[in-house]
Design an enzyme around this catalytic site. Structure first.
Site, PDB file in Angstrom:
ATOM      1  N   ARG A 124       5.797 -15.775 -18.492  1.00 23.77           N
ATOM      2  CA  ARG A 124       6.519 -16.277 -19.655  1.00 23.77           C
ATOM      3  C   ARG A 124       7.671 -17.155 -19.175  1.00 23.77           C
ATOM      4  O   ARG A 124       8.227 -16.956 -18.101  1.00 23.77           O
ATOM      5  CB  ARG A 124       7.071 -15.115 -20.484  1.00 23.77           C
ATOM      6  CG  ARG A 124       5.995 -14.443 -21.322  1.00 23.77           C
ATOM      7  CD  ARG A 124       6.582 -13.418 -22.263  1.00 23.77           C
ATOM      8  NE  ARG A 124       6.989 -12.216 -21.583  1.00 23.77           N
ATOM      9  CZ  ARG A 124       8.242 -11.815 -21.427  1.00 23.77           C
ATOM     10  NH1 ARG A 124       9.245 -12.547 -21.913  1.00 23.77           N
ATOM     11  NH2 ARG A 124       8.532 -10.700 -20.799  1.00 23.77           N
ATOM     12  N   TYR A 273      -0.815 -19.411 -20.044  1.00 24.02           N
ATOM     13  CA  TYR A 273      -0.570 -18.039 -19.596  1.00 24.02           C
ATOM     14  C   TYR A 273      -0.324 -17.110 -20.804  1.00 24.02           C
ATOM     15  O   TYR A 273       0.361 -17.490 -21.759  1.00 24.02           O
ATOM     16  CB  TYR A 273       0.630 -17.994 -18.627  1.00 24.02           C
ATOM     17  CG  TYR A 273       0.984 -16.579 -18.339  1.00 24.02           C
ATOM     18  CD1 TYR A 273       0.201 -15.830 -17.455  1.00 24.02           C
ATOM     19  CD2 TYR A 273       1.994 -15.937 -19.025  1.00 24.02           C
ATOM     20  CE1 TYR A 273       0.462 -14.498 -17.258  1.00 24.02           C
ATOM     21  CE2 TYR A 273       2.260 -14.608 -18.829  1.00 24.02           C
ATOM     22  CZ  TYR A 273       1.483 -13.885 -17.946  1.00 24.02           C
ATOM     23  OH  TYR A 273       1.728 -12.561 -17.773  1.00 24.02           O
ATOM     24  N   LYS A 282       4.195 -11.392 -27.981  1.00 17.88           N
ATOM     25  CA  LYS A 282       5.652 -11.496 -27.961  1.00 17.88           C
ATOM     26  C   LYS A 282       6.157 -12.349 -29.127  1.00 17.88           C
ATOM     27  O   LYS A 282       7.133 -12.007 -29.783  1.00 17.88           O
ATOM     28  CB  LYS A 282       6.123 -12.101 -26.640  1.00 17.88           C
ATOM     29  CG  LYS A 282       5.677 -11.325 -25.406  1.00 17.88           C
ATOM     30  CD  LYS A 282       6.193  -9.926 -25.418  1.00 17.88           C
ATOM     31  CE  LYS A 282       5.758  -9.139 -24.192  1.00 17.88           C
ATOM     32  NZ  LYS A 282       6.041  -7.699 -24.374  1.00 17.88           N
ATOM     33  N   HIS A 302      10.112  -3.455 -28.717  1.00 24.13           N
ATOM     34  CA  HIS A 302       9.392  -3.487 -27.443  1.00 24.13           C
ATOM     35  C   HIS A 302       9.297  -2.058 -26.913  1.00 24.13           C
ATOM     36  O   HIS A 302      10.056  -1.661 -26.034  1.00 24.13           O
ATOM     37  CB  HIS A 302      10.173  -4.390 -26.475  1.00 24.13           C
ATOM     38  CG  HIS A 302       9.399  -4.839 -25.292  1.00 24.13           C
ATOM     39  ND1 HIS A 302       9.995  -5.159 -24.088  1.00 24.13           N
ATOM     40  CD2 HIS A 302       8.078  -5.032 -25.099  1.00 24.13           C
ATOM     41  CE1 HIS A 302       9.062  -5.544 -23.219  1.00 24.13           C
ATOM     42  NE2 HIS A 302       7.899  -5.462 -23.810  1.00 24.13           N
ATOM     43  N   SER A 324       9.954  -5.347 -19.759  1.00 28.02           N
ATOM     44  CA  SER A 324       8.656  -5.648 -19.150  1.00 28.02           C
ATOM     45  C   SER A 324       8.609  -5.161 -17.711  1.00 28.02           C
ATOM     46  O   SER A 324       9.610  -5.202 -16.995  1.00 28.02           O
ATOM     47  CB  SER A 324       8.401  -7.154 -19.166  1.00 28.02           C
ATOM     48  OG  SER A 324       8.152  -7.582 -20.469  1.00 28.02           O
ATOM     49  N   CYS A 326       8.428  -2.303 -16.269  1.00 31.10           N
ATOM     50  CA  CYS A 326       9.236  -1.145 -15.881  1.00 31.10           C
ATOM     51  C   CYS A 326       8.454   0.156 -16.073  1.00 31.10           C
ATOM     52  O   CYS A 326       9.031   1.243 -15.947  1.00 31.10           O
ATOM     53  CB  CYS A 326      10.519  -1.077 -16.685  1.00 31.10           C
ATOM     54  SG  CYS A 326      11.730  -2.312 -16.194  1.00 31.10           S
ATOM     55  N   ASP A 349       3.155  -1.263 -25.496  1.00 30.89           N
ATOM     56  CA  ASP A 349       4.078  -2.398 -25.419  1.00 30.89           C
ATOM     57  C   ASP A 349       4.924  -2.607 -26.673  1.00 30.89           C
ATOM     58  O   ASP A 349       6.107  -2.878 -26.564  1.00 30.89           O
ATOM     59  CB  ASP A 349       3.294  -3.679 -25.120  1.00 30.89           C
ATOM     60  CG  ASP A 349       4.180  -4.825 -24.673  1.00 30.89           C
ATOM     61  OD1 ASP A 349       5.115  -4.588 -23.891  1.00 30.89           O
ATOM     62  OD2 ASP A 349       3.949  -5.964 -25.110  1.00 30.89           O
ATOM     63  N   ARG A 443      -2.412  -9.742 -14.363  1.00 35.17           N
ATOM     64  CA  ARG A 443      -2.619  -8.901 -15.551  1.00 35.17           C
ATOM     65  C   ARG A 443      -4.054  -8.453 -15.734  1.00 35.17           C
ATOM     66  O   ARG A 443      -4.977  -9.113 -15.291  1.00 35.17           O
ATOM     67  CB  ARG A 443      -2.245  -9.716 -16.798  1.00 35.17           C
ATOM     68  CG  ARG A 443      -0.807 -10.170 -16.850  1.00 35.17           C
ATOM     69  CD  ARG A 443       0.066  -9.079 -17.353  1.00 35.17           C
ATOM     70  NE  ARG A 443       1.487  -9.423 -17.260  1.00 35.17           N
ATOM     71  CZ  ARG A 443       2.419  -8.871 -18.048  1.00 35.17           C
ATOM     72  NH1 ARG A 443       2.071  -8.011 -18.973  1.00 35.17           N
ATOM     73  NH2 ARG A 443       3.682  -9.181 -17.880  1.00 35.17           N
TER      74      ARG A 443
HETATM   75 MN   LIG Z   1       6.023  -6.147 -22.829  1.00 34.09          MN
END
Ligand SMILES: [Mn+2]
Length: 510
Positions: A124, A273, A282, A302, A324, A326, A349, A443
């Site tokens: 991103r 992407y 998002k 989130h 993100s 984590c 997510d 990913r």
């Molecule tokens: Mn996320």
């Protein structure tokens, strides 16, 4: 894990790390405060000479048709494909992607594919992600002394108009425009919202089919209702001005991801992407949804959602907010080591949460798949994820083994004798190379329904009841692992001021 019983009420007891739900939305409120006036839309014209290769333009709801026609006029694609979400359509799209060299079949698994992107397009781009409002203060607070806000980026409507004119006219020349009607949340749920994404990327079509409920059923549910308008282009009209890298079209110089909350519009240019191009995630389910949620009185956050059952058979659902990369996905699919405990996954997510008429906070996972960070995922850290991704999965920027498998850092799997690894950069790789085999933000894009511990209520239209919210992050230095707030007010402050390590999911320096 302790369940506060009954849930504590404001504001007396000092809290643990389980803090109230509402403060994460402070950030969202800052982003989307007041309605403003936006530039006029481009005029719709009839589409002469446009080849419709699938679907019926005249059968679309009038507002969808107008959205499509307006942007066909603007972007000038060669063909139009209205997605129905069928298996057959998916097969055709995957075959096309394979023929274009954008994806490669992974022979070791069932219906699994590997995409390698242009190394300029791997994450991103928060520096190029903007919110468009008339007044800057409706997007971000203005720091004293005119510093740059750390909370987001604002663009004026005038600048946005210029940016659009610089990018979109003719941007799909020679390409197919795909129309993707999609539902965030189960089709027809009162908590769900519908979007329509126009894109010139078949990779986006294949990925949106995993990450959202997509196709015919969504158009039927939409009828003449409201939808979020999403426009995406890789920004590489044909004929190409310069050769592609890895057959991956993108336009990093002109990449821009813009949100116009007043109009419920999302516009993304130049990046293929996932986080920049799968606009349901998002852009819609967090950014636009938090504005809709503010107006309608709910929360778009989130957060993962999981259900925990104790040895007595008592089950509680919780949400957990981490940035993100984590560990949201790993926690959402946890294998408890405590005997008799069970964890089930609702989402990894995003949580959409709303109080029902009994005053209980209920949550749905608006997504249909997991777009998870691959490195670090292993049979030890997340066996459920490993079991999920062995079929119907689209991998991006992971490494490949010579026997048609996948590989990444932290997979903890020894390779059979003679098997070699090709890196995400498409080069033969060895551990001595000094750089990772898979991109740190590589990913898997995999259907949530395949997760062995997916919760039986994960698609429940009314959502699951949330009894606690966990806040966390990744901070190897400087911050204690366990932190107790003095009061609920202090807890809200601590939570709102929390930071985390920089993430590979977004571009950053150092
Ligand atoms: Mn996320």
């Amino acid at each position: 894990i302790l369940f506060p019983n009954p849930p504590p009420v404001l504001p007396h007891t000092p809290s643990l790390l389980l803090i109230l739900s509402f403060f994460l939305s402070i950030f969202n409120f800052l982003l989307f405060r007041l309605p403003t006036i936006m530039p006029p839309q481009l005029q719709s014209q009839s589409q002469k000479g446009l080849k419709v290769i699938q679907g019926d333009l005249s059968a679309l709801p009038p507002a969808v048709r107008e959205f499509v026609e307006t942007n066909v006029t603007l972007c000038q694609p060669e063909e139009l494909h209205i997605c129905d979400g069928s298996d057959e359509e998916n097969r055709v799209i995957l075959t096309q992607l394979e023929e274009q060299g954008m994806i490669k079949k992974l022979s070791k698994y069932e219906n699994c594919w590997l995409a390698r992107t242009d190394p300029m397009d791997v994450a991103r781009v928060e520096s190029k992600t903007v919110i468009v409002t008339k007044d800057q203060k409706d997007t971000i607070p203005s720091p004293l002394g005119g510093g740059v806000s750390q909370l987001g980026r604002w663009m004026s409507p005038g600048e946005f108009d210029k940016a659009m004119t610089q990018r979109f006219p003719g941007c799909m020349k020679g390409r197919t425009m795909y129309v993707i009607p999609f539902s965030m949340g189960p089709v027809g749920s009162p908590l769900s919202k519908i979007g329509v994404e126009l894109t010139d990327s078949p990779y986006v079509v294949a990925s949106m089919r995993v990450m959202t409920r997509m196709g015919k059923a969504v158009l039927s549910a939409l009828e003449n209702g409201e939808f979020v308008r999403c426009l995406h282009s890789v920004g590489c009209p044909l004929p190409l001005k310069k050769p592609l890298v890895n057959n991956w079209p993108c336009n990093p110089e002109l990449t821009l991801v813009a949100h116009i909350p007043d109009r419920r519009h999302i516009v993304s240019f130049g990046s293929g992407y996932g986080g920049n191009s799968l606009l349901g995630k998002k852009c819609f389910a967090l950014r636009i949804a938090s504005r809709i949620a503010k107006e309608e009185g709910w929360l778009a956050e989130h957060m993962l959602i999981l259900g925990v059952t104790n040895p007595a058979g008592e089950k509680k659902y919780m949400a957990a907010a981490f940035p993100s990369a984590c560990g949201k996905t790993n926690l959402a699919m946890l294998c408890p080591t405590l005997p008799g405990w069970k964890v089930e996954c609702v989402g990894d997510d995003i949580a959409w949460m709303k109080f029902d008429h009994h005053g209980n906070l209920r949550a749905i996972n608006p997504e249909n798949g997991f777009f998870g960070v691959a490195p670090g995922t292993s049979a030890t850290t997340n066996p459920n994820a490993m079991a999920t991704i062995i079929k119907n999965t689209l991998f991006t920027n992971v490494a490949e083994t010579s026997d048609g498998g996948i590989y990444w850092e932290g997979m903890d799997q020894s390779l059979p004798e003679g098997v070699t690894i090709t890196s995400w950069k498409n080069k033969l790789w060895s551990p001595e190379d000094g750089e990772p085999s898979a991109h740190p933000n590589s990913r898997f894009c995999t259907p949530a329904g395949q997760c062995p511990i997916i919760d039986p209520l994960w698609e429940s239209p009314e959502g699951v009841p949330i009894e606690a919210i966990i806040f966390g992050g990744r901070r190897p230095e400087g911050v204690p692992l366990v932190y107790e707030a003095f009061s609920w007010q202090h807890g809200v402050f601590v939570g709102a001021a929390m930071r985390s390590e920089a993430t590979a999911a977004a571009e950053h320096k150092g």
